[in-house]
Scaffold this active site. Structure first.
Site, PDB file in Angstrom:
ATOM      1  N   CYS A 239      14.702 -28.184   0.909  1.00  0.00           N
ATOM      2  CA  CYS A 239      13.282 -28.517   0.797  1.00  0.00           C
ATOM      3  C   CYS A 239      12.854 -29.530   1.849  1.00  0.00           C
ATOM      4  CB  CYS A 239      12.986 -29.070  -0.595  1.00  0.00           C
ATOM      5  SG  CYS A 239      13.800 -30.649  -0.928  1.00  0.00           S
ATOM      6  N   GLY A 240      13.801 -30.027   2.619  1.00  0.00           N
ATOM      7  CA  GLY A 240      13.478 -30.992   3.666  1.00  0.00           C
ATOM      8  C   GLY A 240      13.953 -32.396   3.374  1.00  0.00           C
TER       9      GLY A 240
END
Length: 244
Positions: A239-240
């Site tokens: 998701c980063g």
């Protein structure tokens, strides 16, 4: 293994940083998860923080770290799109483990974002990445800064995805130390730890979910699927928060 000075390590050229981390990781690989946490608390700089998505196995790392540092800030980036079961799981674990929960959210509400951008998660990889930046990466960066974090614990495991398979125990990310105490654990060790300490998996585990994030980008596992394919429509795994 001696104490680490974060400012001195950050000032080193990348090659020397890498060499220093390789050396200490060679030793950390031979420690237990509990010993890694203890070593980090003794040798890495505070402030210390622990991040959690309150996913399937979240109770393991939350319990493991808070046993040694009960008041450690636990960072949750709340997108506003978590499963109802996740919000209840957060409440249950916060009460059971007496967590110092710190919740950070995007600058704009989910409704405002949808009005402005549409449903970003339906707009391919680019849309998903923008959604993650707004709802996860930016709030996490704000959390790390607000809490003065210099050492960040997280519960990632190599077994979870190909992209995590080569992660070290200790790394530098966003200019701070990041320690992954259960990085080398397998599913059996997770189960054994939960059972030994009277802890539970996320409630959706029993419904066939291997990984749990937002309602719109999480799928129940089906035969033939990898764990990675249950998130973000199989387009990406991360998701980063744990990239870069």
């Amino acid at each position: 293994m001696s104490q680490f000075n974060l400012s001195e390590l950050n000032a080193l050229p990348k090659a020397k940083q890498a060499a220093a981390l390789v050396l200490v990781n060679g030793q950390l690989e031979h420690l237990t998860a509990q010993e890694r946490v203890s070593w980090a608390l003794d040798n890495l700089p505070g402030e210390f923080v622990l991040s959690s998505s309150f996913g399937i196995q979240a109770a393991v790392c939350l319990h493991l770290v808070t046993r040694q540092r009960p008041d450690i800030p636990v960072i949750l980036t709340d997108t506003g799109y978590l499963f109802p079961e996740t919000y209840r799981f957060i409440d249950d674990l916060t009460e059971k483990l007496q967590l110092n929960l710190q919740v950070f959210r995007a600058a704009h509400s989910p409704a405002w974002q949808e009005a402005r951008y549409g449903k970003l998660w339906e707009q391919g990889v680019e849309g998903i990445e923008r959604y993650n930046t707004l709802n996860k990466v930016e709030p996490m960066n704000r959390a790390l800064e607000a809490l003065g974090a210099q050492t960040w614990f997280a519960g990632l495991r190599r077994e979870q995805s190909g992209g995590r398979s080569q992660l070290p125990v200790l790394a530098l990310q966003r200019g701070i130390f990041k320690l992954l105490p259960i990085i080398d654990w397998d599913n059996r060790q997770v189960y054994q730890y939960l059972t030994q300490h009277g802890l539970s998996y996320h409630p959706l585990w029993e419904q066939g979910y291997l990984s749990v994030g937002d309602t719109h980008t999480t799928r129940k596992w089906e035969p033939g699927m990898s764990e990675e394919e249950t998130r973000f429509f199989g387009l990406k795994r991360e998701c980063g928060l744990h990239e870069g």
